[in-house]
Design a protein around this motif. Structure first.
Motif, PDB file in Angstrom:
ATOM      1  N   SER A 151      24.345  56.872  31.857  1.00 17.68           N
ATOM      2  CA  SER A 151      23.302  57.295  32.797  1.00 17.68           C
ATOM      3  C   SER A 151      22.300  56.171  33.058  1.00 17.68           C
ATOM      4  CB  SER A 151      22.579  58.532  32.258  1.00 17.68           C
ATOM      5  OG  SER A 151      21.969  58.254  31.008  1.00 17.68           O
ATOM      6  N   ASN A 155      22.130  54.903  36.751  1.00 19.91           N
ATOM      7  CA  ASN A 155      20.912  55.547  37.260  1.00 19.91           C
ATOM      8  C   ASN A 155      21.115  57.025  37.602  1.00 19.91           C
ATOM      9  OD1 ASN A 155      19.327  53.129  37.148  1.00 19.91           O
ATOM     10  ND2 ASN A 155      20.354  52.432  39.033  1.00 19.91           N
ATOM     11  N   TRP A 156      21.746  57.747  36.690  1.00 21.44           N
ATOM     12  CA  TRP A 156      21.936  59.184  36.904  1.00 21.44           C
ATOM     13  C   TRP A 156      20.688  59.924  36.455  1.00 21.44           C
ATOM     14  CZ3 TRP A 156      27.252  58.879  34.082  1.00 21.44           C
ATOM     15  CH2 TRP A 156      28.218  58.399  34.965  1.00 21.44           C
ATOM     16  N   ASN A 157      20.286  60.920  37.233  1.00 25.14           N
ATOM     17  CA  ASN A 157      19.159  61.769  36.829  1.00 25.14           C
ATOM     18  C   ASN A 157      19.665  62.913  35.957  1.00 25.14           C
ATOM     19  OD1 ASN A 157      20.152  63.865  38.532  1.00 25.14           O
ATOM     20  ND2 ASN A 157      19.154  62.886  40.296  1.00 25.14           N
ATOM     21  N   PRO A 158      18.755  63.669  35.329  1.00 23.27           N
ATOM     22  CA  PRO A 158      19.188  64.766  34.445  1.00 23.27           C
ATOM     23  C   PRO A 158      20.089  65.787  35.145  1.00 23.27           C
ATOM     24  CG  PRO A 158      16.883  64.281  34.076  1.00 23.27           C
ATOM     25  CD  PRO A 158      17.292  63.457  35.257  1.00 23.27           C
ATOM     26  N   GLY A 159      19.857  66.051  36.418  1.00 24.88           N
ATOM     27  CA  GLY A 159      20.712  66.994  37.139  1.00 24.88           C
ATOM     28  C   GLY A 159      22.143  66.492  37.243  1.00 24.88           C
ATOM     29  N   THR A 160      22.297  65.195  37.511  1.00 27.47           N
ATOM     30  CA  THR A 160      23.639  64.608  37.587  1.00 27.47           C
ATOM     31  C   THR A 160      24.327  64.629  36.226  1.00 27.47           C
ATOM     32  OG1 THR A 160      22.909  63.154  39.380  1.00 27.47           O
ATOM     33  CG2 THR A 160      24.935  62.553  38.232  1.00 27.47           C
ATOM     34  N   VAL A 161      23.560  64.347  35.192  1.00 23.80           N
ATOM     35  CA  VAL A 161      24.125  64.382  33.837  1.00 23.80           C
ATOM     36  C   VAL A 161      24.628  65.782  33.508  1.00 23.80           C
ATOM     37  CG1 VAL A 161      23.577  64.171  31.386  1.00 23.80           C
ATOM     38  CG2 VAL A 161      22.739  62.463  33.003  1.00 23.80           C
TER      39      VAL A 161
END
Length: 532
Positions: A151, A155-161
């Protein structure tokens, strides 16, 4: 020379006197003594499962022969050996075989046979299934560690994770029932082999998919879920054919403990590999182990004992004595299966059990961090303890359950006892968390909660093979679908409860479902076969 050849060599010939085949007197020098005629007899004794061949003799002077290896312990007399040969041949054909009796073997034969050849083949299958489930959870939990550097890199945000983490369950839910149908109709060996090699390939492709783009990663994770979704139904189908009832609980407990130890192994080695070689190394190394397992499985395992040409006859008869029908499944009797109350008791209980289990295993690090004030390193360390406790308790419960069955307890009674422990144990320890202020005691309560939870492996998780052994794969697919849904809904609802309430409210919901499951299980479950 074998026993028949020895007996034949001593058998009576018409042109030779039966009682005197002594050699002529010979002199080898002035100091030598002439040899006296020598008479011998052959004595054959039948001692239950083996024959004793004794050769003894005397010289004509009545004394003991001093040279050679023959003894003069019996009187010389005529003996009709032809009758003994017939009895010996009949005895060879009448050696009883139906159970693995402890037959006395010749020391030479025992020495030549390796310990691996003497190891029961059914337990070779169990160990291989254990290894498959070890890899299953290793490949599943590695993402929970690798997602942190991934992440940061992409650059993944918590929603993407969260989306990436949940994509596994898309495929996992899809193949629960389908995997059971496939295993019951095609055979568990092929289905489990497909599952392991499929999810291993998906694991290896994960770094490549992540670099290509997010949609490709989601598809690969869903594919991994497809592979792991068929594992439990396939394993259940195989063990229903290979394992006698008296060994069922401990064999299943050993296999499922592979999942717990797989989580421990994955959580322990993933940080090291990431630190030394980068996050892609976790997926490459863990996925490669699946190809090694696949090669061993294809060469050593069979879907049923009837298909194994190397299985010893005694073990095959032991297994088949309590085996299901030899006829392959051609059609699934859905109406009959869904009309049985014990089937619904199994499905409902599986849902109640997994609700609490998934919440504890998913939210435990957060609980340790927010409530007990552990840092992330400490939270990760203490998360391993419940898995270790479950691995130990599952095997202990399996041994206890099989011991009770062997001592005459009904299978129904044993399944109810073990599952009641698996429900009421976690319910009790969760209620104590609100009264504990010590972090050490809280960790102990969590470990005891999961430890008693593992007794379910000898309760509801063993019950599929009890009530419908021919359709155990389908039945596990049905109940595990309910279990996975409980994990999905329970994990999501816990977040909602924490936004509007407290951890005590989370635990109260779990305790309520544990109690409800206990009532349903004890009223409607059975350990008897209800579907032929």
């Amino acid at each position: 020379m074998n026993a028949r050849a020895i007996i034949y060599s001593f058998s009576h010939k018409p042109h030779i006197p039966p009682t005197d085949i002594s050699a002529p007197k010979r002199s080898f020098g002035p100091d030598s003594r002439p040899q006296t005629p020598f008479r011998f007899r052959v004595q054959i004794q039948n001692r239950e499962h083996y024959w004793v061949l004794r050769v003894s003799g005397r010289d004509s002077g009545g004394g003991r022969r001093r040279g050679g290896k023959l003894f003069a312990d019996v009187k010389s007399e005529a003996y009709d050996i032809s009758e003994s040969v017939d009895k010996f041949e009949k005895g060879l054909n009448d050696v009883p075989s139906g159970k693995e009796e402890e037959l006395e073997e010749e020391p030479l034969a025992v020495a030549e046979a390796s310990w691996l050849e003497q190891f029961p083949k059914r337990w070779v299958v169990v160990v291989l299934c254990f290894s498959a489930f070890l890899l299953c959870n290793m490949d599943r939990v590695n993402m929970s560690i690798a997602i942190l550097p991934m992440s940061a890199e992409y650059n993944w945000n918590p929603g993407t994770v969260g989306l990436i983490q949940s994509s596994f369950f898309w495929g996992y839910l899809l193949t629960q029932i389908a995997g059971g149908i496939w295993a019951d109709t095609v055979g568990g060996k092929q289905v489990l082999a497909f599952g392991v090699i499929w999810w291993s390939i998906a694991t290896i492709l994960t770094p490549v998919a992540a670099k290509v783009g997010l949609p490709f990663l989601l598809v690969v994770r869903a594919f991994m879920g497809i592979g792991e979704g068929v594992a439990m139904p396939a394993m259940n189908n195989i063990l229903s054919k290979w394992i006698p009832v008296a060994e069922r609980s401990r064999s299943l407990a050993l296999v499922y403990s592979g999942m717990y130890l797989g989580s421990v192994t994955g959580l322990a080695f993933s940080p090291f590999l990431i630190h030394q070689f980068g996050w892609p190394s976790v997926f490459y190394s863990f996925g490669s182990l699946g190809t090694v397992w696949f090669a061993v499985w294809i060469s050593k395992a069979h879907s049923s004992p009837l298909e194994d040409p190397e299985l010893r006859p005694a073990e095959k008869k032991l297994i088949l004595a309590s085996s299901v029908s030899k006829e392959p499944v051609k059609e699934i009797p859905w109406k009959l299966i869904l009309s049985k109350a014990p089937v619904w008791a199994l499905i409902v209980s599986h849902f109640c059990h997994n609700w609490g289990t998934f919440i504890l295993l998913t939210w435990m690090p957060t609980y340790y961090n927010q409530v007990l004030k552990f840092n992330l390193t400490e939270s990760g360390l203490f998360c391993v303890l419940p898995w270790l406790t479950m691995a130990f308790s599952a095997n202990l419960g399996g041994w206890i359950a099989d011991t009770l069955v062997s001592k005459g307890f009904s299978v129904t009674r044993v399944r109810k006892i073990m599952q009641t422990i698996g429900f009421l144990g976690p319910a009790f320890f969760l209620t104590q968390l609100s009264h504990i202020n010590s972090p050490a005691m809280a960790v102990l309560c969590m470990a005891c909660s999961q430890g008693t939870d593992a007794f379910s492996q000898s309760g509801l998780y063993s019950n599929h093979q009890d009530i419908a052994p021919r359709y155990s794969g389908v039945l596990l697919g049905l109940s595990n679908t309910a279990g996975v849904l409980a994990g999905v809904f329970g994990t999501a609802s816990t977040g909602y409860i924490l936004q509007h309430g407290s951890w005590d409210d989370v635990f109260k919901v779990s305790v309520g479902l544990y109690l409800f499951g206990t009532v349903v299980w004890n009223l409607f479950s059975t350990g008897e076969k209800i579907i032929e």
